[in-house]
Design an enzyme around this catalytic site. Sequence first.
Site, PDB file in Angstrom:
ATOM      1  N   SER A 122      44.602  55.969 -84.120  1.00 36.33           N
ATOM      2  CA  SER A 122      46.004  56.212 -84.478  1.00 36.33           C
ATOM      3  C   SER A 122      46.554  55.081 -85.338  1.00 36.33           C
ATOM      4  O   SER A 122      47.332  55.317 -86.250  1.00 36.33           O
ATOM      5  CB  SER A 122      46.880  56.256 -83.219  1.00 36.33           C
ATOM      6  OG  SER A 122      46.596  57.368 -82.449  1.00 36.33           O
ATOM      7  N   HIS A 143      42.508  62.742 -86.988  1.00 40.20           N
ATOM      8  CA  HIS A 143      43.533  62.276 -86.046  1.00 40.20           C
ATOM      9  C   HIS A 143      44.165  63.464 -85.329  1.00 40.20           C
ATOM     10  O   HIS A 143      45.002  64.168 -85.886  1.00 40.20           O
ATOM     11  CB  HIS A 143      44.595  61.455 -86.799  1.00 40.20           C
ATOM     12  CG  HIS A 143      45.611  60.830 -85.907  1.00 40.20           C
ATOM     13  ND1 HIS A 143      46.965  60.871 -86.169  1.00 40.20           N
ATOM     14  CD2 HIS A 143      45.479  60.167 -84.726  1.00 40.20           C
ATOM     15  CE1 HIS A 143      47.603  60.241 -85.217  1.00 40.20           C
ATOM     16  NE2 HIS A 143      46.728  59.811 -84.325  1.00 40.20           N
ATOM     17  N   GLU A 155      45.217  65.531 -88.528  1.00 38.51           N
ATOM     18  CA  GLU A 155      45.303  64.876 -89.840  1.00 38.51           C
ATOM     19  C   GLU A 155      43.880  64.471 -90.254  1.00 38.51           C
ATOM     20  O   GLU A 155      43.197  63.761 -89.504  1.00 38.51           O
ATOM     21  CB  GLU A 155      46.197  63.638 -89.755  1.00 38.51           C
ATOM     22  CG  GLU A 155      47.654  63.982 -89.483  1.00 38.51           C
ATOM     23  CD  GLU A 155      48.529  62.736 -89.220  1.00 38.51           C
ATOM     24  OE1 GLU A 155      49.742  62.815 -89.477  1.00 38.51           O
ATOM     25  OE2 GLU A 155      48.011  61.693 -88.747  1.00 38.51           O
ATOM     26  N   ASN A 193      52.998  59.831 -87.636  1.00 40.64           N
ATOM     27  CA  ASN A 193      53.519  58.622 -87.003  1.00 40.64           C
ATOM     28  C   ASN A 193      54.325  57.773 -87.972  1.00 40.64           C
ATOM     29  O   ASN A 193      55.304  57.126 -87.583  1.00 40.64           O
ATOM     30  CB  ASN A 193      52.377  57.803 -86.388  1.00 40.64           C
ATOM     31  CG  ASN A 193      51.867  58.449 -85.113  1.00 40.64           C
ATOM     32  OD1 ASN A 193      52.502  59.345 -84.558  1.00 40.64           O
ATOM     33  ND2 ASN A 193      50.711  58.020 -84.642  1.00 40.64           N
TER      34      ASN A 193
HETATM   35  N1  LIG Z   1      46.669  58.773 -76.458  1.00 41.09           N
HETATM   36  C1  LIG Z   1      47.176  59.294 -77.575  1.00 41.09           C
HETATM   37  O1  LIG Z   1      48.304  59.832 -77.597  1.00 41.09           O
HETATM   38  C2  LIG Z   1      46.367  59.296 -78.839  1.00 41.09           C
HETATM   39  C3  LIG Z   1      46.680  60.217 -79.850  1.00 41.09           C
HETATM   40  C4  LIG Z   1      45.890  60.237 -81.006  1.00 41.09           C
HETATM   41  C5  LIG Z   1      44.844  59.332 -81.144  1.00 41.09           C
HETATM   42  N2  LIG Z   1      44.571  58.416 -80.157  1.00 41.09           N
HETATM   43  C6  LIG Z   1      43.438  57.494 -80.340  1.00 41.09           C
HETATM   44  O2  LIG Z   1      42.299  58.046 -79.668  1.00 41.09           O
HETATM   45  C7  LIG Z   1      41.474  56.973 -79.179  1.00 41.09           C
HETATM   46  C8  LIG Z   1      41.304  57.128 -77.677  1.00 41.09           C
HETATM   47  O3  LIG Z   1      42.576  57.132 -77.082  1.00 41.09           O
HETATM   48  P1  LIG Z   1      42.786  57.621 -75.566  1.00 41.09           P
HETATM   49  O4  LIG Z   1      44.250  57.689 -75.356  1.00 41.09           O
HETATM   50  O5  LIG Z   1      41.935  58.785 -75.274  1.00 41.09           O
HETATM   51  O6  LIG Z   1      42.212  56.337 -74.789  1.00 41.09           O
HETATM   52  P2  LIG Z   1      41.655  56.252 -73.295  1.00 41.09           P
HETATM   53  O7  LIG Z   1      41.775  54.824 -72.910  1.00 41.09           O
HETATM   54  O8  LIG Z   1      42.250  57.327 -72.451  1.00 41.09           O
HETATM   55  O9  LIG Z   1      40.091  56.617 -73.466  1.00 41.09           O
HETATM   56  C9  LIG Z   1      39.159  55.803 -74.098  1.00 41.09           C
HETATM   57  C10 LIG Z   1      37.809  56.061 -73.418  1.00 41.09           C
HETATM   58  O10 LIG Z   1      36.777  55.514 -74.207  1.00 41.09           O
HETATM   59  C11 LIG Z   1      35.792  55.007 -73.344  1.00 41.09           C
HETATM   60  N3  LIG Z   1      34.992  54.046 -74.105  1.00 41.09           N
HETATM   61  C12 LIG Z   1      35.315  52.792 -74.469  1.00 41.09           C
HETATM   62  N4  LIG Z   1      34.323  52.263 -75.212  1.00 41.09           N
HETATM   63  C13 LIG Z   1      33.352  53.222 -75.305  1.00 41.09           C
HETATM   64  C14 LIG Z   1      32.091  53.299 -75.954  1.00 41.09           C
HETATM   65  N5  LIG Z   1      31.614  52.267 -76.665  1.00 41.09           N
HETATM   66  N6  LIG Z   1      31.370  54.440 -75.840  1.00 41.09           N
HETATM   67  C15 LIG Z   1      31.848  55.489 -75.129  1.00 41.09           C
HETATM   68  N7  LIG Z   1      33.041  55.479 -74.514  1.00 41.09           N
HETATM   69  C16 LIG Z   1      33.785  54.358 -74.605  1.00 41.09           C
HETATM   70  C17 LIG Z   1      36.553  54.424 -72.186  1.00 41.09           C
HETATM   71  O11 LIG Z   1      35.722  54.339 -71.027  1.00 41.09           O
HETATM   72  C18 LIG Z   1      37.688  55.448 -72.033  1.00 41.09           C
HETATM   73  O12 LIG Z   1      37.355  56.472 -71.111  1.00 41.09           O
HETATM   74  C19 LIG Z   1      42.149  55.681 -79.624  1.00 41.09           C
HETATM   75  O13 LIG Z   1      41.613  55.267 -80.858  1.00 41.09           O
HETATM   76  C20 LIG Z   1      43.614  56.100 -79.791  1.00 41.09           C
HETATM   77  O14 LIG Z   1      44.324  55.295 -80.687  1.00 41.09           O
HETATM   78  C21 LIG Z   1      45.297  58.397 -78.992  1.00 41.09           C
END
Ligand SMILES: NC(=O)c1ccc[n+]([C@@H]2O[C@H](COP(=O)([O-])OP(=O)(O)OC[C@H]3O[C@@H](n4cnc5c(N)ncnc54)[C@H](O)[C@@H]3O)[C@@H](O)[C@H]2O)c1
Length: 287
Positions: A122, A143, A155, A193
């Site tokens: 993000s 995204h 996106e 965003n």
């Molecule tokens: N939460 C949101 O609203 C949102 C929206 C769009 C994009 N994003 C993006 O998506 C990504 C994930 O966000 P999220 O909210 O799901 O985070 P989250 O913390 O819920 O999940 C991340 C997961 O990745 C795992 N992980 C970490 N390193 C790893 C690796 N090397 N291999 C495999 N798994 C691994 C962790 O164990 C965890 O379960 C981020 O880049 C975030 O910016 C988040």
Amino acid sequence: MTASDVRVIGVVGLGGMGSGIAQLAIEAGYETVAREVTGELGETARGRIAHYLQRKVDKGRLEAGERDAALALLSLTTSVGDLATCDLVVEAITEELDSKHALFAELEGIVRAEAVLATNTSALSVTEIAAAVSTPERVVGMHFFNPAPLMPLVEIIRAELSSDAAVETAYQVGERLGKRPIRCHDTPGFVVNRVLIPLLNDCLRVLDEARVSPEDLDTAMTAGAGWPMGPCALVDLVGIDVHVHASEALYEKLREPRMAPPPRIVAMKNAGLLGRKSGRGFYVYDD
Ligand SMILES: NC(=O)c1ccc[n+]([C@@H]2O[C@H](COP(=O)([O-])OP(=O)(O)OC[C@H]3O[C@@H](n4cnc5c(N)ncnc54)[C@H](O)[C@@H]3O)[C@@H](O)[C@H]2O)c1
């Protein structure tokens, strides 16, 4: 590699976003290889996906047989090596540049040269993430929005060195996942965003400037501007901490004062008033 060549999708990181993306992939009929850091975290994600598919069955929107067929397409792994068969990999791990660099460098040595590598970041730069590999032309942003199975938009982000083919493949796979993709370039906040975060911050500043209550501000924007949900209710849903973090990330890159989180919500975050997930934010939630 074109979208019609994509048979196997990899998803790395099965938190809130990755498990939603894996759900979309198996529902669209893709064989899906999903990698978490522990088997337990993978199984938790599989349980979450099964729960959401069951809810669709209960509501009559999915047949039980379709649920079973979708779940059979999901294989879990803790080994990056098992992603070797993937035609497109979506990375959805923790939002840290060093972790994403390490993962992309590892992936590059494992998946075929034509495979597309997508990041769901993000707030980081897709171009900066792509700098970890020697073939940055195959790296793009995909995204998704939270919750990924429900929010229609994805996106598709073109980084400085992304190839046309990689961007188009990601776009068409986005369509096949049932989303409404848009194309944009790699700039801070991408499109939604970049617009929404300063706009929400303006709304929150008006709380104090106009001494309007959160209820009345939400009424103003739903009844007067046609928003489907008021800004306070929206920030509560997103999470006050998530919104503060996203504002800080955007402000750090573009330095426009409207992007900085208003002190009022920084104080709320520090007090543990995180919105829906903590039971209290601008509103109180009993469920
Ligand atoms: N939460 C949101 O609203 C949102 C929206 C769009 C994009 N994003 C993006 O998506 C990504 C994930 O966000 P999220 O909210 O799901 O985070 P989250 O913390 O819920 O999940 C991340 C997961 O990745 C795992 N992980 C970490 N390193 C790893 C690796 N090397 N291999 C495999 N798994 C691994 C962790 O164990 C965890 O379960 C981020 O880049 C975030 O910016 C988040």
